[in-house]
Design an enzyme around this catalytic site. Structure first.
Site, PDB file in Angstrom:
ATOM      1  N   ASP A 166       0.865  -1.170   0.000  1.00  0.00           N
ATOM      2  CA  ASP A 166       0.000   0.000   0.000  1.00  0.00           C
ATOM      3  C   ASP A 166       0.914   1.235   0.000  1.00  0.00           C
ATOM      4  O   ASP A 166       2.110   1.135   0.267  1.00  0.00           O
ATOM      5  CB  ASP A 166      -0.940  -0.031   1.214  1.00  0.00           C
ATOM      6  CG  ASP A 166      -2.171   0.850   0.998  1.00  0.00           C
ATOM      7  OD1 ASP A 166      -2.164   1.657   0.054  1.00  0.00           O
ATOM      8  OD2 ASP A 166      -3.137   0.727   1.773  1.00  0.00           O
ATOM      9  N   GLU A 199     -10.064   7.533   4.268  1.00  0.00           N
ATOM     10  CA  GLU A 199      -8.946   7.091   5.116  1.00  0.00           C
ATOM     11  C   GLU A 199      -8.936   7.821   6.472  1.00  0.00           C
ATOM     12  O   GLU A 199      -9.988   8.064   7.052  1.00  0.00           O
ATOM     13  CB  GLU A 199      -7.619   7.237   4.355  1.00  0.00           C
ATOM     14  CG  GLU A 199      -7.643   6.395   3.056  1.00  0.00           C
ATOM     15  CD  GLU A 199      -6.299   6.246   2.401  1.00  0.00           C
ATOM     16  OE1 GLU A 199      -5.336   5.889   3.083  1.00  0.00           O
ATOM     17  OE2 GLU A 199      -6.208   6.471   1.182  1.00  0.00           O
TER      18      GLU A 199
HETATM   19  C1  BGC Z   1      -5.087   3.088   0.430  1.00  0.00           C
HETATM   20  C2  BGC Z   1      -5.412   1.985  -0.535  1.00  0.00           C
HETATM   21  C3  BGC Z   1      -5.371   2.501  -1.946  1.00  0.00           C
HETATM   22  C4  BGC Z   1      -4.043   3.167  -2.212  1.00  0.00           C
HETATM   23  C5  BGC Z   1      -3.921   3.737  -3.599  1.00  0.00           C
HETATM   24  C6  BGC Z   1      -3.841   3.824   0.047  1.00  0.00           C
HETATM   25  O1  BGC Z   1      -3.619   4.921   0.878  1.00  0.00           O
HETATM   26  O2  BGC Z   1      -4.941   2.551   1.717  1.00  0.00           O
HETATM   27  O3  BGC Z   1      -6.658   1.422  -0.234  1.00  0.00           O
HETATM   28  O4  BGC Z   1      -5.601   1.460  -2.841  1.00  0.00           O
HETATM   29  O5  BGC Z   1      -3.855   4.213  -1.297  1.00  0.00           O
HETATM   30  O6  BGC Z   1      -4.680   4.870  -3.758  1.00  0.00           O
HETATM   31  C1  BGC Z   2      -3.489   9.611  -2.377  1.00  0.00           C
HETATM   32  C2  BGC Z   2      -4.272   8.432  -1.931  1.00  0.00           C
HETATM   33  C3  BGC Z   2      -3.482   7.755  -0.906  1.00  0.00           C
HETATM   34  C4  BGC Z   2      -3.118   8.699   0.233  1.00  0.00           C
HETATM   35  C5  BGC Z   2      -2.262   8.036   1.253  1.00  0.00           C
HETATM   36  C6  BGC Z   2      -3.206  10.504  -1.207  1.00  0.00           C
HETATM   37  O1  BGC Z   2      -2.508  11.626  -1.619  1.00  0.00           O
HETATM   38  O2  BGC Z   2      -4.222  10.296  -3.342  1.00  0.00           O
HETATM   39  O3  BGC Z   2      -4.542   7.570  -2.994  1.00  0.00           O
HETATM   40  O4  BGC Z   2      -4.222   6.693  -0.442  1.00  0.00           O
HETATM   41  O5  BGC Z   2      -2.483   9.837  -0.241  1.00  0.00           O
HETATM   42  O6  BGC Z   2      -2.130   8.771   2.413  1.00  0.00           O
END
Ligand code: BGC
Ligand code: BGC
Length: 846
Positions: free
Chosen positions: A334, A534
């Site tokens: 991830d 998130e």
């Molecule tokens: C998330 C994932 C996601 C990835 C790509 C991460 O922060 O936990 O679920 O697939 O970002 O965007």
């Molecule tokens: C991205 C997400 C990712 C996240 C992680 C963002 O900037 O767009 O896809 O999951 O950062 O913290």
């Protein structure tokens, strides 16, 4: 018993309310601590389900892999195991470093524009494909895989069908429907030439404080396990048939392995302290069926289990996933998740690779990681054997997915068929999902279904807002900043109601504030949580902090108008006051772009029959108090307001008595992202003034500071008293104050304070913006900006948290997330202040 628990119990005993839940909390925390101390941090692979891969290895493909490996340089092999984000890598770099994969994170899109048209996605896919397959430097030219978070439809692309988020799909309890949704999503992703979706999430969320609760189908493993395989089948086609990963199908990706939904206190990326059996039976339940359906990618989870970060935990990534569960694909990391493994950084982590992580998700860190990984192979820290194993796994998946023969993305069967994005049959599937996801919690006097011939008032700030009804992971990472026009094929809940009612000869009036010109027969009020994704959605309790919705409901009720609440949320929430103020109440979760599905169920058909009954049933228990956050069916002391599986049918004549509305103020926690709304501090934040004579808390509509250097009063902008006006007579500060909140991750995540304000006049002296912790203060000079903006009307500015010059440590305990000091001559108005994700507009100046 800790002091805090003791205090809570005393409060509970004194007030006589919330008692059971508080006690339950105490019992649970104690249980967790015990299991934490008792459970050894080791895994016993033999207790995990043993199965073998449903897909036999194809000798011809194995030969191809061997041939490629023999030809590839070390550099090509290392490149193959690295994935970079399109915001931080160019096609030329993909070629130069032989990168195996690219992704677009939630905020990354072609041309740096989250609203890029679909054709730009496709042409960028072509560019990456051409670059990766270029053999002019003598390399083997392996096509790069592009991964995207198509988590509720192809949700990054304007015009796509947006499905309900998983929590709503869980309420539908319909595995076959999941297959259809997977199939539609796959086609809409293929239109843009992309090969792989980072979905489904098969987390089994145990604590509703987690900001990703909405990405979970259920708190119980049963529904998740029954869905996991079906979605994979829908996306990839049925394993071992001709349709598998061909024509209309693409790679799915189960995530996040494993324990993501079990973190202590629901903290994103936190620590899961369950027993090994719970890890297997609850959090791991979806993996065996997904693998049996042919899942070929598993994403490692950010969380740790008893101190072991999953990204570096060989017992799970290798011994269980590969050896026991028969997983024969590759494990992707991830977002810089490897950097959190002990001893690692974002640009160096042999540990994760050696533990079984086959592809690093290294969005912005890929280049440093590439060089370090190369050096680690050369030094022997990573063996050649392990590198070959990871590369083989990636190549095997690429071969199985037909990537080598697929040709230029734009030349593929579904590519460029933009008319498929949000096509009528696709939207019909989403609309069906919306209908089936709605859970009827209250229906006094069987108010629903309504006659479509009625006079209907539609109110609430979410009524005509497709962005809000779609939630996070929609066009932008956080799902914020979207307008109805960004959903050219979608319908808001209001639009769906208007179409239904108008067609039947009824009358509909939209007024967000709940006012009307014609007295309605019934009012539908649509309200709920603002979008988040998130950690930004992590909360300390599940109290729905009311905005204007409760007042609207009460006003309507006082006028004798029957009220129907349509509640949008990513989690079950404590809404007792809103439930009391509603005759009927529908939990609508985050339905997505097909708002019309709501009207389908709220109204009778034109001939007066029940068109669609409510068939959605809770897949998450509904809390009786704001602190019922770990409320899961099967708990020893299970006292939900509405139990798992609850949901009324319109046939149920079951009236609900008024609920306890009291909320102990000691239980109300700080809101870490919203500070001011409609000119008032969002409770429990307080608005305060400070001058040379000391501090004054603002209470009521007007206040003067201790030595009268500053005064504030409520004024009207769009609604009555929705703005606070501050008038400086001397040097003084206006600020928001509360208990400390941790904003360090928000700062690293590039988030910003958004301020809606207007400068009526500006001092010629000094003005600063500031944020504070108990012993620190970070300032930003805004004197010049205030002078420039004087008399220019309403403004919205986004100031990055990182601009205030505070250290990460200092940012962990912010007590003033917003403050401004200014001087004689300044007159400013403020309406709203909150934390937002930076979608490009944030800077370091006002
Ligand atoms: C998330 C994932 C996601 C990835 C790509 C991460 O922060 O936990 O679920 O697939 O970002 O965007
Ligand atoms: C991205 C997400 C990712 C996240 C992680 C963002 O900037 O767009 O896809 O999951 O950062 O913290």
């Amino acid at each position: 018993m800790t002091n805090k628990l003791l205090v809570l119990s005393i409060v509970a005993a004194l007030t006589g309310c919330n008692g059971s839940s508080v006690d339950k909390q105490a019992v649970k925390s104690a249980d967790i601590d015990k299991s934490a101390a008792a459970a050894p941090a080791t895994i016993h692979p033999e207790i995990w389900p043993k199965q073998s891969s449903p897909i036999a290895r194809d000798p011809q493909q194995e030969q191809q892999i061997a041939d490629l490996l023999a030809k590839m340089t070390l550099e090509e092999k290392v490149g193959q195991v690295i994935q970079a984000d399109i915001a931080s890598v160019t096609p030329e770099e993909v070629k130069e470093f032989h990168l195996g994969s690219v992704l677009n994170g939630g905020n990354s899109a072609p041309n740096n524009n989250n609203h890029s048209p679909a054709k730009d996605w496709l042409s960028l896919a072509d560019k990456f494909w051409i670059a990766s397959t270029d053999k002019s430097d003598g390399g083997v030219g392996i096509p790069a895989l592009w991964g995207i978070d198509a988590v509720h439809g192809n949700n990054n692309v304007v015009g796509a069908t947006i499905f309900p988020h998983n929590i709503g799909l869980g309420a539908a309890n319909d595995p076959e429907l999941m297959r259809k949704i997977g199939a539609v999503t796959a086609k809409e992703v293929l239109v843009t030439g992309i090969d792989w979706t980072f979905a489904p999430t098969i987390a089994v969320v145990q604590n509703d404080r987690w900001g990703r609760t909405f990405e979970s189908f259920s708190e119980k493993p049963e529904i998740v396990a029954s869905y996991a395989g079906k979605i994979v089948e829908g996306v990839q086609g049925t394993v071992n048939t001709d349709e598998f990963l061909t024509n209309g199908h693409l790679l799915a990706n189960v995530k996040h392995f494993v324990g993501d939904g079990g973190t202590k206190d629901g903290i994103d990326q936190g620590e899961t302290l369950s027993s090994e059996e719970e890890l297997r039976d609850i959090h791991g339940a979806g993996y065996p069926p997904a693998i049996q359906s042919g899942a070929l990618v598993v994403m490692a989870s950010f969380n740790s289990w008893h101190g072991n970060k999953m990204h570096g935990f060989k017992p799970m990534l290798t011994d269980v996933l590969v050896e026991r569960m028969g997983f024969d694909g590759f494990v992707v990391g991830d977002w810089n998740g490897h950097g959190q493994v002990k001893g690692c950084t974002n640009v160096s982590c042999a540990q994760a690779f050696n533990a079984g992580l086959d592809m690093f998700m290294a969005p912005d860190s890929w280049k440093g990681l590439y060089h370090n990984t190369l050096a680690q192979v050369k030094s022997g820290e990573i063996t050649m054997e392990r590198l070959d194993q990871a590369v083989s796994r990636i190549l095997r998946v690429k071969l199985r997915a037909g990537l080598f023969d697929a040709g230029l993305p734009s030349s593929r069967t579904y590519a460029g068929k933009f008319e498929l994005l949000g096509s009528a049959p696709h939207r019909e599937v989403a609309r069906e999902a919306v209908r089936k996801s709605l859970v009827l919690l209250k229906n006094n006097e069987q108010l629903l279904p309504l006659s479509a011939k009625s006079k209907v008032l539609v109110a609430g700030s979410a009524a005509n807002n497709i962005g809000q009804q779609s939630g996070g992971w929609t066009l932008t990472w956080q799902g914020t900043g979207n307008k109805n026009t960004d959903f050219p094929n979608g319908a808001s809940i209001y639009q769906g109601i208007a179409a239904t009612v108008t067609a039947a000869g009824g009358k509909v009036e939209l007024n967000e504030q709940g006012q009307f010109t014609t007295r309605p027969d019934v009012a539908i009020v649509v309200f709920g949580e603002q979008p988040y994704a998130e950690f930004q959605g992590d909360v300390t309790d599940v109290d729905f902090k009311p905005e204007d919705s409760l007042k609207i409901l009460k006003d309507l009720q006082a006028q004798g108008i029957p009220t129907v609440s349509v509640f949008l949320s990513g989690r079950p929430m404590w809404v007792n006051p809103e439930l009391n103020a509603s005759d009927a109440f529908v939990a609508a979760w985050l339905p997505g772009s097909e708002g019309t599905g709501v009207a389908d169920v709220l109204f009778r058909s034109a001939d007066g029959e029940v068109a669609y009954d409510f068939t959605g049933r809770l897949s998450f228990s509904w809390p009786a108090t704001p602190t019922d956050v770990e409320l899961n069916v099967g708990n020893a002391d299970y006292q939900p307001l509405f139990a798992y599986g609850y949901g009324l049918s319109v046939q149920d004549a079951q009236d609900m008595a008024p609920l306890d509305e009291t909320l102990d103020p000691s239980l109300s926690s700080q809101n870490d992202s919203r500070y001011m709304f409609a000119g008032d501090a969002v409770q429990p934040w307080r608005l305060a003034l400070n001058d040379k004579a000391g501090n004054t808390q603002v209470t009521g509509n007007a206040q003067v500071s201790a030595s009268a250097a500053i005064s504030v009063k409520a004024t009207d902008y769009q609604a009555q008293e929705d703005t606070v006006e501050a008038n400086w007579q001397d040097s003084a500060r206006l600020y928001i104050r509360g208990n400390a909140v941790d904003l360090s991750r928000q700062a690293t995540g590039d988030m910003a304070i958004q301020i809606d304000y207007q400068v009526l006049s500006a001092t010629t002296g000094q003005s600063n913006l500031f944020i504070e912790c108990e012993t620190c203060n970070g300032e930003l000079d805004i004197s010049q900006s205030l002078q420039t903006k004087a008399g220019q009307g309403w403004q919205q500015s986004q100031i990055k948290l990182s601009c205030f010059g505070l250290s990460n440590e200092q940012l962990t305990s912010i007590i003033t997330p917003f403050g401004i000091n200014s001087d004689k001559g300044s007159k400013l108005q403020f309406k709203e202040i909150k934390l937002v994700s930076n979608e490009g507009a944030a800077s370091c100046s006002l």
